[in-house]
Design a protein around this motif. Structure first.
Motif, PDB file in Angstrom:
ATOM      1  N   PRO A 137       0.825  -1.207   0.000  1.00 20.63           N
ATOM      2  CA  PRO A 137       0.000   0.000   0.000  1.00 20.63           C
ATOM      3  C   PRO A 137       0.866   1.266   0.000  1.00 20.63           C
ATOM      4  CG  PRO A 137       0.177  -0.825   2.224  1.00 20.63           C
ATOM      5  CD  PRO A 137       0.942  -1.780   1.346  1.00 20.63           C
ATOM      6  N   ALA A 138       0.280   2.362  -0.451  1.00 18.63           N
ATOM      7  CA  ALA A 138       0.972   3.653  -0.404  1.00 18.63           C
ATOM      8  C   ALA A 138       1.031   4.124   1.047  1.00 18.63           C
ATOM      9  CB  ALA A 138       0.235   4.679  -1.256  1.00 18.63           C
ATOM     10  N   PRO A 139       2.233   4.374   1.575  1.00 18.38           N
ATOM     11  CA  PRO A 139       2.351   4.840   2.955  1.00 18.38           C
ATOM     12  C   PRO A 139       2.017   6.320   3.117  1.00 18.38           C
ATOM     13  CG  PRO A 139       4.512   4.556   1.994  1.00 18.38           C
ATOM     14  CD  PRO A 139       3.526   4.099   0.972  1.00 18.38           C
ATOM     15  N   VAL A 140       2.022   7.056   2.001  1.00 20.44           N
ATOM     16  CA  VAL A 140       1.716   8.489   2.002  1.00 20.44           C
ATOM     17  C   VAL A 140       0.918   8.818   0.743  1.00 20.44           C
ATOM     18  CG1 VAL A 140       3.778   9.159   3.315  1.00 20.44           C
ATOM     19  CG2 VAL A 140       3.859   9.105   0.812  1.00 20.44           C
ATOM     20  N   ALA A 141       0.239   9.947   0.764  1.00 20.81           N
ATOM     21  CA  ALA A 141      -0.464  10.431  -0.418  1.00 20.81           C
ATOM     22  C   ALA A 141       0.491  11.262  -1.260  1.00 20.81           C
ATOM     23  CB  ALA A 141      -1.664  11.279  -0.001  1.00 20.81           C
ATOM     24  N   GLY A 142       0.278  11.275  -2.567  1.00 21.97           N
ATOM     25  CA  GLY A 142       1.098  12.092  -3.445  1.00 21.97           C
ATOM     26  C   GLY A 142       1.007  11.629  -4.880  1.00 21.97           C
ATOM     27  N   ILE A 143       2.073  11.861  -5.622  1.00 19.39           N
ATOM     28  CA  ILE A 143       2.175  11.474  -7.029  1.00 19.39           C
ATOM     29  C   ILE A 143       3.275  10.422  -7.148  1.00 19.39           C
ATOM     30  CG2 ILE A 143       2.677  12.263  -9.382  1.00 19.39           C
ATOM     31  CD1 ILE A 143       0.143  13.504  -8.232  1.00 19.39           C
ATOM     32  N   LEU A 144       2.981   9.323  -7.844  1.00 17.64           N
ATOM     33  CA  LEU A 144       3.999   8.299  -8.060  1.00 17.64           C
ATOM     34  C   LEU A 144       5.050   8.873  -9.004  1.00 17.64           C
ATOM     35  CD1 LEU A 144       4.905   5.422  -7.447  1.00 17.64           C
ATOM     36  CD2 LEU A 144       3.661   4.699  -9.480  1.00 17.64           C
ATOM     37  N   ALA A 145       6.204   9.212  -8.460  1.00 19.23           N
ATOM     38  CA  ALA A 145       7.249   9.903  -9.215  1.00 19.23           C
ATOM     39  C   ALA A 145       8.128   8.938 -10.001  1.00 19.23           C
ATOM     40  CB  ALA A 145       8.115  10.738  -8.274  1.00 19.23           C
ATOM     41  N   GLU A 146       8.412   7.757  -9.417  1.00 18.01           N
ATOM     42  CA  GLU A 146       9.324   6.821 -10.077  1.00 18.01           C
ATOM     43  C   GLU A 146       9.013   5.398  -9.656  1.00 18.01           C
ATOM     44  OE1 GLU A 146      14.110   5.813 -10.332  1.00 18.01           O
ATOM     45  OE2 GLU A 146      13.457   7.675  -9.392  1.00 18.01           O
ATOM     46  N   VAL A 147       8.959   4.505 -10.641  1.00 12.83           N
ATOM     47  CA  VAL A 147       8.847   3.066 -10.411  1.00 12.83           C
ATOM     48  C   VAL A 147      10.248   2.498 -10.596  1.00 12.83           C
ATOM     49  CG1 VAL A 147       7.927   0.908 -11.318  1.00 12.83           C
ATOM     50  CG2 VAL A 147       6.440   2.903 -11.120  1.00 12.83           C
ATOM     51  N   CYS A 148      10.771   1.813  -9.600  1.00 17.54           N
ATOM     52  CA  CYS A 148      12.159   1.349  -9.634  1.00 17.54           C
ATOM     53  C   CYS A 148      12.327  -0.073 -10.177  1.00 17.54           C
ATOM     54  CB  CYS A 148      12.766   1.447  -8.241  1.00 17.54           C
ATOM     55  SG  CYS A 148      12.778   3.133  -7.598  1.00 17.54           S
ATOM     56  N   PHE A 149      11.236  -0.844 -10.233  1.00 18.92           N
ATOM     57  CA  PHE A 149      11.277  -2.216 -10.745  1.00 18.92           C
ATOM     58  C   PHE A 149      10.093  -2.440 -11.666  1.00 18.92           C
ATOM     59  CE2 PHE A 149      13.731  -2.465  -6.893  1.00 18.92           C
ATOM     60  CZ  PHE A 149      14.757  -3.335  -7.195  1.00 18.92           C
ATOM     61  N   LEU A 172      11.064   0.195  -3.948  1.00 18.32           N
ATOM     62  CA  LEU A 172      10.156  -0.207  -5.030  1.00 18.32           C
ATOM     63  C   LEU A 172       9.790   0.974  -5.912  1.00 18.32           C
ATOM     64  CD1 LEU A 172       7.525  -2.463  -3.252  1.00 18.32           C
ATOM     65  CD2 LEU A 172       9.174  -3.150  -4.988  1.00 18.32           C
ATOM     66  N   CYS A 173       9.497   2.097  -5.260  1.00 20.88           N
ATOM     67  CA  CYS A 173       9.078   3.283  -5.994  1.00 20.88           C
ATOM     68  C   CYS A 173       9.262   4.507  -5.108  1.00 20.88           C
ATOM     69  CB  CYS A 173       7.626   3.160  -6.453  1.00 20.88           C
ATOM     70  SG  CYS A 173       6.418   3.008  -5.127  1.00 20.88           S
ATOM     71  N   ILE A 174       9.092   5.667  -5.722  1.00 19.05           N
ATOM     72  CA  ILE A 174       9.210   6.927  -4.992  1.00 19.05           C
ATOM     73  C   ILE A 174       7.926   7.722  -5.213  1.00 19.05           C
ATOM     74  CG2 ILE A 174      10.479   9.096  -4.774  1.00 19.05           C
ATOM     75  CD1 ILE A 174      12.969   7.538  -5.726  1.00 19.05           C
ATOM     76  N   ILE A 175       7.357   8.194  -4.111  1.00 17.41           N
ATOM     77  CA  ILE A 175       6.150   9.016  -4.162  1.00 17.41           C
ATOM     78  C   ILE A 175       6.527  10.450  -3.824  1.00 17.41           C
ATOM     79  CG2 ILE A 175       3.894   9.464  -3.106  1.00 17.41           C
ATOM     80  CD1 ILE A 175       3.693   6.453  -2.560  1.00 17.41           C
ATOM     81  N   ASP A 176       6.117  11.385  -4.666  1.00 15.91           N
ATOM     82  CA  ASP A 176       6.314  12.805  -4.381  1.00 15.91           C
ATOM     83  C   ASP A 176       5.161  13.234  -3.483  1.00 15.91           C
ATOM     84  OD1 ASP A 176       6.541  15.548  -4.265  1.00 15.91           O
ATOM     85  OD2 ASP A 176       6.811  15.808  -6.422  1.00 15.91           O
ATOM     86  N   ASP A 177       5.477  13.402  -2.208  1.00 17.91           N
ATOM     87  CA  ASP A 177       4.447  13.762  -1.229  1.00 17.91           C
ATOM     88  C   ASP A 177       4.356  15.274  -1.019  1.00 17.91           C
ATOM     89  OD1 ASP A 177       6.810  14.148   0.140  1.00 17.91           O
ATOM     90  OD2 ASP A 177       6.297  12.864   1.832  1.00 17.91           O
ATOM     91  N   GLY A 178       5.082  16.037  -1.821  1.00 18.16           N
ATOM     92  CA  GLY A 178       5.027  17.496  -1.743  1.00 18.16           C
ATOM     93  C   GLY A 178       5.905  18.098  -0.663  1.00 18.16           C
ATOM     94  N   LYS A 179       6.662  17.263   0.059  1.00 15.96           N
ATOM     95  CA  LYS A 179       7.510  17.769   1.139  1.00 15.96           C
ATOM     96  C   LYS A 179       8.925  18.086   0.686  1.00 15.96           C
ATOM     97  CE  LYS A 179       4.883  15.548   4.780  1.00 15.96           C
ATOM     98  NZ  LYS A 179       4.893  14.610   5.888  1.00 15.96           N
ATOM     99  N   GLY A 180       9.294  17.651  -0.506  1.00 16.57           N
ATOM    100  CA  GLY A 180      10.594  18.014  -1.053  1.00 16.57           C
ATOM    101  C   GLY A 180      11.718  17.077  -0.699  1.00 16.57           C
ATOM    102  N   ASP A 181      12.043  16.903   0.584  1.00 16.95           N
ATOM    103  CA  ASP A 181      13.162  16.063   0.989  1.00 16.95           C
ATOM    104  C   ASP A 181      12.830  14.594   0.760  1.00 16.95           C
ATOM    105  OD1 ASP A 181      14.557  18.283   1.846  1.00 16.95           O
ATOM    106  OD2 ASP A 181      13.968  18.055   3.942  1.00 16.95           O
ATOM    107  N   LEU A 182      13.856  13.806   0.424  1.00  9.89           N
ATOM    108  CA  LEU A 182      13.674  12.381   0.224  1.00  9.89           C
ATOM    109  C   LEU A 182      13.668  11.681   1.572  1.00  9.89           C
ATOM    110  CD1 LEU A 182      13.405  10.131  -1.860  1.00  9.89           C
ATOM    111  CD2 LEU A 182      15.885   9.895  -1.780  1.00  9.89           C
ATOM    112  N   GLU A 183      12.603  10.927   1.827  1.00  7.27           N
ATOM    113  CA  GLU A 183      12.497  10.142   3.051  1.00  7.27           C
ATOM    114  C   GLU A 183      12.394   8.686   2.660  1.00  7.27           C
ATOM    115  OE1 GLU A 183       9.429  11.330   5.790  1.00  7.27           O
ATOM    116  OE2 GLU A 183       9.343  13.301   4.878  1.00  7.27           O
ATOM    117  N   ASP A 184      12.970   7.803   3.492  1.00 11.05           N
ATOM    118  CA  ASP A 184      12.768   6.387   3.213  1.00 11.05           C
ATOM    119  C   ASP A 184      11.642   5.872   4.091  1.00 11.05           C
ATOM    120  OD1 ASP A 184      13.766   5.705   5.743  1.00 11.05           O
ATOM    121  OD2 ASP A 184      15.773   5.320   4.995  1.00 11.05           O
ATOM    122  N   GLY A 185      11.144   4.720   3.749  1.00  5.49           N
ATOM    123  CA  GLY A 185      10.008   4.152   4.452  1.00  5.49           C
ATOM    124  C   GLY A 185      10.381   3.405   5.709  1.00  5.49           C
ATOM    125  N   GLU A 186      11.594   3.587   6.216  1.00  4.94           N
ATOM    126  CA  GLU A 186      12.050   2.870   7.393  1.00  4.94           C
ATOM    127  C   GLU A 186      11.202   3.160   8.622  1.00  4.94           C
ATOM    128  OE1 GLU A 186      14.285   0.208   8.343  1.00  4.94           O
ATOM    129  OE2 GLU A 186      14.258   0.405   6.200  1.00  4.94           O
TER     130      GLU A 186
END
Length: 98
Positions: free
Chosen positions: A48-60, A72-86
């Motif tokens: 599932p998507a852990p945050v709302a936003g735009i799917l910016a990149e599919v990595c696989f 797996l992918c990167i979601i642009d959540d509008g916050k700017g900084d890259l966060e990992d899902g850890e």
């Protein structure tokens, strides 16, 4: 930006195959929306998507193998900084001035 990691594969499972992407790059997603389906030898896991936003990149791509905790992918959540899902420790970082 938020990195979505391959998680929930099972205790002794280190890899899975991307079976289906339910969204494409550029699609809007809501928190909790199904992003992808991963298959292991024993089960199928929906990510599932852990945050709302735009799917910016599919990595696989579909039918590719992903290792546990790979992005797996990167979601642009509008916050700017890259966060990992850890975990949520990154929320305490100070925001950059624009």
């Amino acid at each position: 930006m938020f990195e979505v990691l391959a998680k929930g594969l099972g205790k002794n499972v280190d890899e899975a195959t991307v079976k289906t992407w339910f969204v494409e790059e550029g699609d809007a997603v809501a928190e909790g929306d199904d992003l992808a389906e991963l298959a292991t030898e024993d089960s199928v896991v929906t990510i599932p998507a852990p945050v709302a936003g735009i799917l910016a990149e599919v990595c696989f791509d579909e039918d590719e193998t992903v290792q546990r905790d790979e992005v797996l992918c990167i979601i642009d959540d509008g916050k700017g900084d890259l966060e990992d899902g850890e975990d949520d420790e990154d929320e305490d970082r100070s925001e950059r001035d624009e």
